[in-house]
Write a protein that holds these residues in place. Structure first.
Motif, short mmCIF file in Angstrom:
data_model
loop_
_atom_site.label_atom_id
_atom_site.label_comp_id
_atom_site.label_asym_id
_atom_site.label_seq_id
_atom_site.Cartn_x
_atom_site.Cartn_y
_atom_site.Cartn_z
N LYS A 158 -16.68 -52.16 2.00
CA LYS A 158 -16.83 -53.04 3.18
C LYS A 158 -18.07 -52.68 3.98
N GLU A 159 -18.31 -51.38 4.14
CA GLU A 159 -19.44 -50.91 4.93
C GLU A 159 -20.77 -51.25 4.25
N VAL A 160 -20.84 -51.07 2.95
CA VAL A 160 -22.08 -51.36 2.21
C VAL A 160 -22.35 -52.86 2.23
N ILE A 161 -21.34 -53.67 1.99
CA ILE A 161 -21.51 -55.13 2.00
C ILE A 161 -21.90 -55.61 3.40
N ALA A 162 -21.26 -55.07 4.44
CA ALA A 162 -21.58 -55.46 5.82
C ALA A 162 -23.03 -55.12 6.17
N ASN A 163 -23.59 -54.12 5.49
CA ASN A 163 -24.97 -53.71 5.73
C ASN A 163 -25.97 -54.47 4.84
N GLY A 164 -25.46 -55.46 4.09
CA GLY A 164 -26.34 -56.26 3.23
C GLY A 164 -26.46 -55.75 1.82
N GLY A 165 -25.67 -54.71 1.48
CA GLY A 165 -25.72 -54.14 0.15
C GLY A 165 -24.75 -54.80 -0.81
N ALA A 166 -24.68 -54.26 -2.02
CA ALA A 166 -23.81 -54.79 -3.07
C ALA A 166 -22.92 -53.68 -3.62
N VAL A 167 -21.81 -54.10 -4.21
CA VAL A 167 -20.89 -53.17 -4.85
C VAL A 167 -20.73 -53.61 -6.30
N LYS A 168 -20.88 -52.67 -7.22
CA LYS A 168 -20.81 -52.96 -8.66
C LYS A 168 -19.82 -52.01 -9.32
N THR A 169 -19.25 -52.47 -10.42
CA THR A 169 -18.40 -51.59 -11.24
C THR A 169 -19.01 -51.49 -12.63
N ILE A 170 -18.75 -50.35 -13.26
CA ILE A 170 -19.28 -50.07 -14.60
C ILE A 170 -18.12 -49.63 -15.48
N ASP A 171 -18.06 -50.19 -16.68
CA ASP A 171 -17.02 -49.82 -17.64
C ASP A 171 -17.18 -48.37 -18.08
N PHE A 172 -16.05 -47.72 -18.28
CA PHE A 172 -16.06 -46.35 -18.80
C PHE A 172 -16.19 -46.37 -20.31
N VAL A 173 -16.62 -45.25 -20.88
CA VAL A 173 -16.63 -45.06 -22.32
C VAL A 173 -15.25 -44.55 -22.71
#
Length: 164
Positions: free
Chosen positions: A135-150
């Motif tokens: 929420k904090e990163v998005i509110a600051n104009g940033g993005a949130v990403k997820t990465i698949d595990f091996v």
């Protein structure tokens, strides 16, 4: 012999104040800062793959690692297997890692609120709604990403195998 390697590695391991100053400088230079966090107790192929994919999302990769007391609270008295300095040094030795910052809390929320990276990354076992600091990163104009595990790699499984 290559002089200065140890100093270069140690310079990547930062207190929060130094890390904040570095991020501010990178932002002034127009660089995209990616942040992820974890225990990284026994570094394995799954970690390397995950971290390298995270690094590809921006110009600088910052890793928050749980300090030893934080790990004990989360994983129990038998952990961490490797102490915080050893874990930080191993991560700092990766060429695509730009900074490593330790945190004592059970979550990296205070660290994320202070650093405010451009991109926050976690494993795909999380949903964006469950990612601490999203929420904090998005509110600051940033993005949130997820990465698949091996598949097939886990520090806990490796430690249990070593313990027999």
């Amino acid at each position: 012999m290559r002089p200065g390697i140890e100093q270069t590695l140690l310079a990547k391991i930062n207190e929060l104040t130094t890390a904040t100053e570095r991020l501010q400088q990178w932002h002034k230079e127009g660089q995209t800062v990616v942040f992820t966090n974890g225990v990284f107790d026994v570094l394995h192929v799954g970690h390397i793959t995950y971290l390298s994919k995270a690094a590809e999302l921006g110009d600088k990769l910052v890793i928050g690692i749980n300090a030893d007391e934080s790990v004990k609270g989360i994983k129990g008295d038998g952990r961490p297997f490797n102490d915080q300095h050893s874990r930080a040094l191993l991560l700092a030795s990766l060429f695509f890692v730009d900074a490593v910052v330790m945190f004592n809390d059970s979550t990296p929320l205070n660290l994320i609120r202070t650093l405010l990276p451009d991109i926050l990354v976690k494993g795909a076992d999380y949903t964006i709604e469950n990612i601490v600091g999203a929420k904090e990163v998005i509110a600051n104009g940033g993005a949130v990403k997820t990465i698949d595990f091996v598949d097939g790699f886990s520090s806990t499984a490796i430690i249990n195998k070593m313990r027999g």
